[in-house]
Write an enzyme that holds these catalytic residues in place. Structure first.
Site, short mmCIF file in Angstrom:
data_model
loop_
_atom_site.label_atom_id
_atom_site.label_comp_id
_atom_site.label_asym_id
_atom_site.label_seq_id
_atom_site.Cartn_x
_atom_site.Cartn_y
_atom_site.Cartn_z
N ASP A 87 -2.74 -0.57 9.73
CA ASP A 87 -2.80 -0.79 8.25
C ASP A 87 -3.51 -1.99 7.65
O ASP A 87 -3.90 -2.33 6.76
CB ASP A 87 -1.26 -0.59 7.83
CG ASP A 87 -0.76 0.70 7.83
OD1 ASP A 87 -1.64 1.61 7.98
OD2 ASP A 87 0.60 0.87 7.68
N LYS A 143 0.68 -1.28 -0.08
CA LYS A 143 0.11 -0.04 0.04
C LYS A 143 0.75 1.11 -0.07
O LYS A 143 2.03 1.30 0.38
CB LYS A 143 -1.18 -0.10 1.29
CG LYS A 143 -0.27 0.43 2.68
CD LYS A 143 -0.43 1.66 2.99
CE LYS A 143 0.68 2.14 4.41
NZ LYS A 143 1.49 2.92 4.28
#
Ligand code: C5P
Length: 314
Positions: free
Chosen positions: A154, A25
Site C-alpha cells: 500500500d 486510505k
C-alpha cells in the site's frame, strides 16, 4: 553558478526539520484474486485517500542512528524501534541517498491504528518524502515508487494519494481523475484482525465455494470520474475481504447493520478491517450519522472524513 554558490544552493535545500501530513486510505473497490507463488494475492482495487491524517516531523540529530517517538491515537501499542515501517523507510532513504542516517522522527497519529486504513504504510510514505527533503536527496518518481513498493503493497499509493486503481499486489498504480467529494463516517473497533490472517480466510472461504474475485473496477472508476452522487456510489462499493473479516469477527456484522439502521447509505469494511466505513449523502448527513452512531455505541471511536484528498507529496 560557481562551485561555491552551487554548494550553498545544495545546503540551502537541506533543512533542519521537515513536517509532512499524510492521509489514510480506503479501498472503495477491493477485489482479491488467488494467492500467487510469492504468497501475495493478486489485487484489483481502487484506492482513495481520506481526510484522516498522521503528521511526521523529521529532524537532524548529532549522533548517528534513527530515533522514533509516537504521540496520539495508539501511541502505546506501536513499535518505536527498527520494526516500525517509518523508521525502515528513513533507513532506506539514507541508503539510497548515501547519507548517514542521523535523524529523529516523530509521528503524531490520528489515523486509527491497525484498522485497515493503511496508517503504517502512510507513515512510511511520509517518512520517505520527509527524509528526502531533509537530506536534500534528489529522487525521481520511479525510484521513489520502487523504494515504497519494497516497504509494503500500500505504500506506493500512500505516496500518491487521491484516487487510483491498484493491481499486481496493490503496488501497480493508475491515477484516476475523481470529480466529486464523498463523505464517510469511520467507525473503529476494538476487534483485531491481522491482514495475513484475513487473506488466509479469503482463501479458506473460496475453497468452500464462498466468494469470487471481483476483478472489474471499471464501474466504480467511471463513477468517480463522473462525480456521481453518494446514493449511486453506495451500490458500487465492493470488498472481497468483507466476508472473511466478518467470518473472523462476527460482531462486525452488528456494527454494520447498526450503521445502516441509523441511515448510512452503505456499510463497507475498510481493507481487511476491522474499521467500518459508513457512506453519507453529504457533509450534513455525515455529522448527523456520526452523532447517532456515537449514541448507539458499539464502536471504539467515530470519525468524520471526506475523500479524495491529495497525498503527502502534493
Ligand atoms: O505488502 P504488505 O507487507 O503490506 O502485506 C502484508 C501481508 O498481507 C503480506 O505478508 C501478505 O500476507 C498479505 N498480502 C497479500 N496480498 C497482497 C497484499 C498483502 O496476501 N496483495
Amino acid at each position: 553558478m560557481n562551485e561555491q554558490s552551487s554548494g550553498q544552493a545544495a545546503s540551502a535545500v537541506r533543512s533542519a526539520a521537515v513536517t509532512v501530513d499524510v492521509p489514510a486510505k480506503i479501498n472503495p473497490h477491493l477485489g482479491v484474486g488467488d494467492a500467487r507463488a510469492d504468497g501475495y494475492h493478486a489485487l484489483s482495487t481502487v484506492y482513495q485517500s481520506i481526510s484522516l491524517y498522521d503528521t511526521i516531523t523529521v529532524e537532524r540529530r548529532e549522533e548517528p542512528g534513527i530515533e522514533l517517538s509516537v504521540s496520539g491515537e495508539g501511541a502505546g501499542i506501536l513499535p518505536t524501534c527498527d520494526e516500525n515501517l517509518a523508521a525502515r523507510a528513513a533507513k532506506l532513504m539514507a541508503i539510497y541517498g548515501g547519507v548517514e542516517p542521523a535523524v529523529r522522527l516523530h509521528l503524531n497519529k490520528r489515523i486509527p491504528v491497525a484498522g485497515g486504513l493503511a496508517g503504517g504504510s502512510a507513515d512510511a510514505a511520509a517518512a520517505l518524502v520527509a527524509c528526502s527533503r531533509l537530506w536534500g536527496i534528489e529522487i525521481g518518481d520511479a525510484e521513489l515508487h520502487r523504494l515504497a513498493a519494497g516497504l509494503g503493497s500500500d505504500v506506493p499509493f500512500c505516496l500518491k494519494g487521491g484516487t487510483a486503481v491498484g493491481s499486481g499486489r496493490g503496488e501497480e498504480l493508475r491515477h484516476v481523475d475523481s470529480l466529486g467529494t464523498w463523505h464517510w463516517v469511520v467507525a473503529t473497533t476494538d476487534m483485531q484482525i491481522s491482514t495475513p490472517e484475513c487473506f488466509k480466510e479469503v482463501d479458506r472461504l473460496r475453497e468452500d465455494g464462498i466468494g469470487r474475485f471481483s476483478s472489474d473496477v471499471e464501474p466504480i472508476v467511471q463513477a468517480f470520474e463522473a462525480g456521481v452522487g453518494a446514493e449511486e456510489l453506495a451500490h458500487l462499493l465492493v470488498n472481497d475481504m468483507e466476508a472473511a473479516a466478518v467470518s473472523l469477527r462476527p460482531q462486525l456484522a452488528s456494527l454494520m447493520h447498526g450503521g445502516l439502521a441509523e441511515g448510512a447509505l452503505a456499510a463497507h469494511v475498510s481493507g481487511s478491517g476491522p474499521t467500518v466505513l459508513f457512506l453519507a449523502s453529504d457533509m450534513k448527513h455525515s455529522v448527523a450519522l456520526a452523532r447517532r452512531l456515537r449514541m448507539r455505541g458499539g464502536a471504539r471511536s467515530i470519525h468524520l472524513a471526506r475523500g479524495p484528498v491529495p497525498g503527502p507529496a502534493a
